[in-house]
Design a protein around this motif. Structure first.
Motif, mmCIF file in Angstrom:
data_model
loop_
_atom_site.group_PDB
_atom_site.id
_atom_site.type_symbol
_atom_site.label_atom_id
_atom_site.label_comp_id
_atom_site.label_asym_id
_atom_site.label_seq_id
_atom_site.Cartn_x
_atom_site.Cartn_y
_atom_site.Cartn_z
ATOM 1 N N THR A 1 0.834 -1.199 0.000
ATOM 2 C CA THR A 1 0.000 0.000 0.000
ATOM 3 C C THR A 1 0.868 1.247 0.000
ATOM 4 O O THR A 1 0.613 2.201 -0.734
ATOM 5 N N ARG A 2 1.909 1.242 0.806
ATOM 6 C CA ARG A 2 2.826 2.381 0.880
ATOM 7 C C ARG A 2 3.486 2.601 -0.480
ATOM 8 O O ARG A 2 3.617 3.727 -0.958
ATOM 9 N N GLU A 3 3.920 1.529 -1.132
ATOM 10 C CA GLU A 3 4.562 1.635 -2.444
ATOM 11 C C GLU A 3 3.597 2.206 -3.486
ATOM 12 O O GLU A 3 3.971 3.065 -4.288
ATOM 13 N N LEU A 4 2.355 1.747 -3.474
ATOM 14 C CA LEU A 4 1.348 2.286 -4.400
ATOM 15 C C LEU A 4 1.148 3.777 -4.170
ATOM 16 O O LEU A 4 1.076 4.561 -5.116
ATOM 17 N N PHE A 5 1.063 4.168 -2.899
ATOM 18 C CA PHE A 5 0.882 5.580 -2.577
ATOM 19 C C PHE A 5 2.077 6.407 -3.039
ATOM 20 O O PHE A 5 1.915 7.471 -3.631
ATOM 21 N N GLU A 6 3.272 5.911 -2.807
ATOM 22 C CA GLU A 6 4.478 6.651 -3.210
ATOM 23 C C GLU A 6 4.558 6.789 -4.728
ATOM 24 O O GLU A 6 4.915 7.846 -5.244
ATOM 25 N N ASN A 7 4.214 5.736 -5.458
ATOM 26 C CA ASN A 7 4.196 5.822 -6.922
ATOM 27 C C ASN A 7 3.158 6.835 -7.394
ATOM 28 O O ASN A 7 3.401 7.604 -8.322
ATOM 29 N N TRP A 8 2.006 6.831 -6.763
ATOM 30 C CA TRP A 8 0.942 7.774 -7.121
ATOM 31 C C TRP A 8 1.391 9.211 -6.877
ATOM 32 O O TRP A 8 1.166 10.088 -7.706
ATOM 33 N N THR A 9 2.036 9.471 -5.729
ATOM 34 C CA THR A 9 2.469 10.844 -5.434
ATOM 35 C C THR A 9 3.533 11.311 -6.416
ATOM 36 O O THR A 9 3.550 12.479 -6.797
ATOM 37 N N VAL A 10 4.407 10.423 -6.859
ATOM 38 C CA VAL A 10 5.418 10.787 -7.860
ATOM 39 C C VAL A 10 4.729 11.231 -9.147
ATOM 40 O O VAL A 10 5.082 12.258 -9.735
ATOM 41 N N GLN A 11 3.735 10.472 -9.587
ATOM 42 C CA GLN A 11 3.011 10.821 -10.812
ATOM 43 C C GLN A 11 2.253 12.135 -10.645
ATOM 44 O O GLN A 11 2.211 12.949 -11.573
ATOM 45 N N MET A 12 1.665 12.365 -9.494
ATOM 46 C CA MET A 12 0.959 13.623 -9.228
ATOM 47 C C MET A 12 1.923 14.805 -9.306
ATOM 48 O O MET A 12 1.623 15.814 -9.940
ATOM 49 N N ARG A 13 3.070 14.676 -8.668
ATOM 50 C CA ARG A 13 4.047 15.780 -8.674
ATOM 51 C C ARG A 13 4.532 16.067 -10.084
ATOM 52 O O ARG A 13 4.644 17.226 -10.488
ATOM 53 N N LYS A 14 4.813 15.023 -10.855
ATOM 54 C CA LYS A 14 5.264 15.218 -12.233
ATOM 55 C C LYS A 14 4.211 15.968 -13.037
ATOM 56 O O LYS A 14 4.526 16.860 -13.824
ATOM 57 N N GLY A 15 2.959 15.611 -12.838
ATOM 58 C CA GLY A 15 1.885 16.232 -13.592
ATOM 59 C C GLY A 15 1.635 17.680 -13.216
ATOM 60 O O GLY A 15 1.189 18.465 -14.041
ATOM 61 N N VAL A 16 1.948 18.037 -11.983
ATOM 62 C CA VAL A 16 1.648 19.384 -11.491
ATOM 63 C C VAL A 16 2.847 20.327 -11.640
ATOM 64 O O VAL A 16 2.680 21.542 -11.663
ATOM 65 N N LEU A 17 4.033 19.804 -11.799
ATOM 66 C CA LEU A 17 5.224 20.650 -11.791
ATOM 67 C C LEU A 17 5.257 21.652 -12.951
ATOM 68 O O LEU A 17 5.618 22.814 -12.747
ATOM 69 N N ASP A 18 4.875 21.254 -14.141
ATOM 70 C CA ASP A 18 4.823 22.206 -15.257
ATOM 71 C C ASP A 18 3.879 23.355 -14.924
ATOM 72 O O ASP A 18 4.193 24.525 -15.170
ATOM 73 N N LEU A 19 2.731 23.024 -14.363
ATOM 74 C CA LEU A 19 1.774 24.051 -13.961
ATOM 75 C C LEU A 19 2.410 24.990 -12.938
ATOM 76 O O LEU A 19 2.264 26.205 -13.036
ATOM 77 N N CYS A 20 3.108 24.446 -11.964
ATOM 78 C CA CYS A 20 3.755 25.268 -10.936
ATOM 79 C C CYS A 20 4.762 26.238 -11.555
ATOM 80 O O CYS A 20 4.823 27.413 -11.176
ATOM 81 N N ILE A 21 5.543 25.751 -12.507
ATOM 82 C CA ILE A 21 6.535 26.616 -13.163
ATOM 83 C C ILE A 21 5.836 27.727 -13.938
ATOM 84 O O ILE A 21 6.185 28.909 -13.812
#
Length: 133
Positions: free
Chosen positions: A6-26
């Motif tokens: 469960t922890r691994e799934l959550f960590e993978n999900w957060t990585v994908q979320m951050r990648k998707g939001v970073l362009d927007l943040c910039i």
């Protein structure tokens, strides 16, 4: 499923979320005007939940430049090497606004999802979609 899985799934999900939001943040950070690269990096690294390393932002800025979303200029500095400043192009500004609107709508939609603790019998009925053979 184990706690570790469960922890691994959550960590993978957060990585994908951050990648998707970073362009927007910039793009959002540059919407206020031109910014020196190091100052931009420091402001992005400080955003809670983004968890981005300084070294990963410069390649993103380079990609955004190649895509025509930002421009750069160098300015001599009395404190060391020349500084690179980043500025949005009109296309970058428009895309940032579009991304922000989409992100806001998505967050609103996710926030309006029903509480999954409600028994399914209390949820609105949807007609079944007929299967094609």
């Amino acid at each position: 499923m184990s706690d570790g899985e469960t922890r691994e799934l959550f960590e993978n999900w957060t990585v994908q979320m951050r990648k998707g939001v970073l362009d927007l943040c910039i793009l959002k950070a540059l919407a206020g005007g031109e910014c020196y690269g190091y100052a931009l990096v420091k402001s992005l690294v400080a955003i809670p939940g983004i968890g981005v390393a300084e070294g990963s932002i410069y390649p993103l800025l380079s990609r955004l430049k190649k895509q025509g979303l930002v421009t750069t200029r160098l300015e001599e500095s009395s404190e060391g090497p020349a500084r690179k400043y980043y500025r949005l192009t009109p296309e970058g500004k428009a895309l940032g606004e579009e991304m922000q609107a989409y992100f806001g709508e998505m967050a609103k939609g996710v926030g309006s999802l029903p509480d999954f603790t409600v028994p399914s019998s209390d949820l609105p009925n949807k007609p079944a979609i007929p299967r094609r053979n």
